[in-house]
Motif scaffolding. Structure first.
Motif, PDB file in Angstrom:
ATOM      1  N   GLU A 117       0.844  -1.204   0.000  1.00  0.00           N
ATOM      2  CA  GLU A 117       0.000   0.000   0.000  1.00  0.00           C
ATOM      3  C   GLU A 117       0.872   1.245   0.000  1.00  0.00           C
ATOM      4  OE1 GLU A 117      -4.049  -1.305   2.301  1.00  0.00           O
ATOM      5  OE2 GLU A 117      -2.206  -1.214   3.484  1.00  0.00           O
ATOM      6  N   LEU A 118       1.962   1.227   0.750  1.00  0.00           N
ATOM      7  CA  LEU A 118       2.883   2.378   0.752  1.00  0.00           C
ATOM      8  C   LEU A 118       3.475   2.583  -0.638  1.00  0.00           C
ATOM      9  CD1 LEU A 118       4.793   1.749   4.100  1.00  0.00           C
ATOM     10  CD2 LEU A 118       3.076   3.512   3.665  1.00  0.00           C
ATOM     11  N   ASP A 119       3.802   1.479  -1.289  1.00  0.00           N
ATOM     12  CA  ASP A 119       4.362   1.551  -2.639  1.00  0.00           C
ATOM     13  C   ASP A 119       3.335   2.119  -3.622  1.00  0.00           C
ATOM     14  OD1 ASP A 119       6.493   1.111  -4.476  1.00  0.00           O
ATOM     15  OD2 ASP A 119       5.462  -0.704  -5.194  1.00  0.00           O
ATOM     16  N   SER A 120       2.097   1.676  -3.528  1.00  0.00           N
ATOM     17  CA  SER A 120       1.066   2.176  -4.449  1.00  0.00           C
ATOM     18  C   SER A 120       0.743   3.657  -4.204  1.00  0.00           C
ATOM     19  CB  SER A 120      -0.198   1.339  -4.359  1.00  0.00           C
ATOM     20  OG  SER A 120      -0.850   1.533  -3.121  1.00  0.00           O
ATOM     21  N   LEU A 121       0.942   4.118  -2.969  1.00  0.00           N
ATOM     22  CA  LEU A 121       0.752   5.542  -2.672  1.00  0.00           C
ATOM     23  C   LEU A 121       1.991   6.368  -3.044  1.00  0.00           C
ATOM     24  CD1 LEU A 121      -0.947   5.335   0.841  1.00  0.00           C
ATOM     25  CD2 LEU A 121      -2.025   6.040  -1.306  1.00  0.00           C
ATOM     26  N   GLN A 122       3.049   5.690  -3.480  1.00  0.00           N
ATOM     27  CA  GLN A 122       4.332   6.305  -3.832  1.00  0.00           C
ATOM     28  C   GLN A 122       4.908   7.097  -2.667  1.00  0.00           C
ATOM     29  OE1 GLN A 122       3.456   8.485  -7.433  1.00  0.00           O
ATOM     30  NE2 GLN A 122       3.306   6.608  -8.647  1.00  0.00           N
ATOM     31  N   VAL A 123       4.845   6.485  -1.487  1.00  0.00           N
ATOM     32  CA  VAL A 123       5.365   7.109  -0.270  1.00  0.00           C
ATOM     33  C   VAL A 123       6.823   6.733  -0.063  1.00  0.00           C
ATOM     34  CG1 VAL A 123       5.147   7.087   2.243  1.00  0.00           C
ATOM     35  CG2 VAL A 123       3.110   7.230   0.809  1.00  0.00           C
TER      36      VAL A 123
END
Length: 126
Positions: A117-123
């Motif tokens: 999820e962090l990756d998909s939010l580009q965080v």
């Protein structure tokens, strides 16, 4: 002798049926009140993004999820990432806080955040 017993039995029967109706109404009222309370709780969440060190913004950012103005979740590191790494920007902290808030509104417990999820939010910075 049977007549007083019969009258007493009728009085007892009517008094029991009346209180049973009252108990049923009371239970329905309590259910209705608890449903309203749940809706109120969900709508009273808010987000607060803050710098980890107010004198040094390079130290990173964190977020709080507030419930009725009180801290419900305090997150000063990036979840699912080992170590004590804070968010690199206010925007990244806000993206994750919004995701957690949506999970809370949809009754997803615990409102954990995965590395995907962090990756998909580009965080996560590479």
């Amino acid at each position: 002798m049977n007549k007083p017993l019969f009258i007493f039995s009728l009085m007892f029967l009517f008094s029991c049926s009346n209180s049973a109706e009252h108990v049923g109404t009371s239970i329905e009222n309590n259910i209705s009140k608890s449903e309203n309370l749940e809706q109120t709780k969900v709508s009273n969440f808010s987000i607060q993004v803050y710098p980890i060190d107010s004198l040094n913004l390079k130290a990173g950012f964190g977020y709080n999820i507030l419930l009725d103005g009180a801290i419900f979740i305090h997150q000063n590191t990036i979840p699912s990432i080992p170590g004590n790494t804070s968010f690199s920007s206010k925007e990244n902290a806000e993206k994750v806080a919004i995701l957690v808030l949506e999970k809370l509104k949809n009754n997803i417990m615990p409102p954990s955040v995965s590395s995907n999820e962090l990756d998909s939010l580009q965080v996560l910075s590479k």
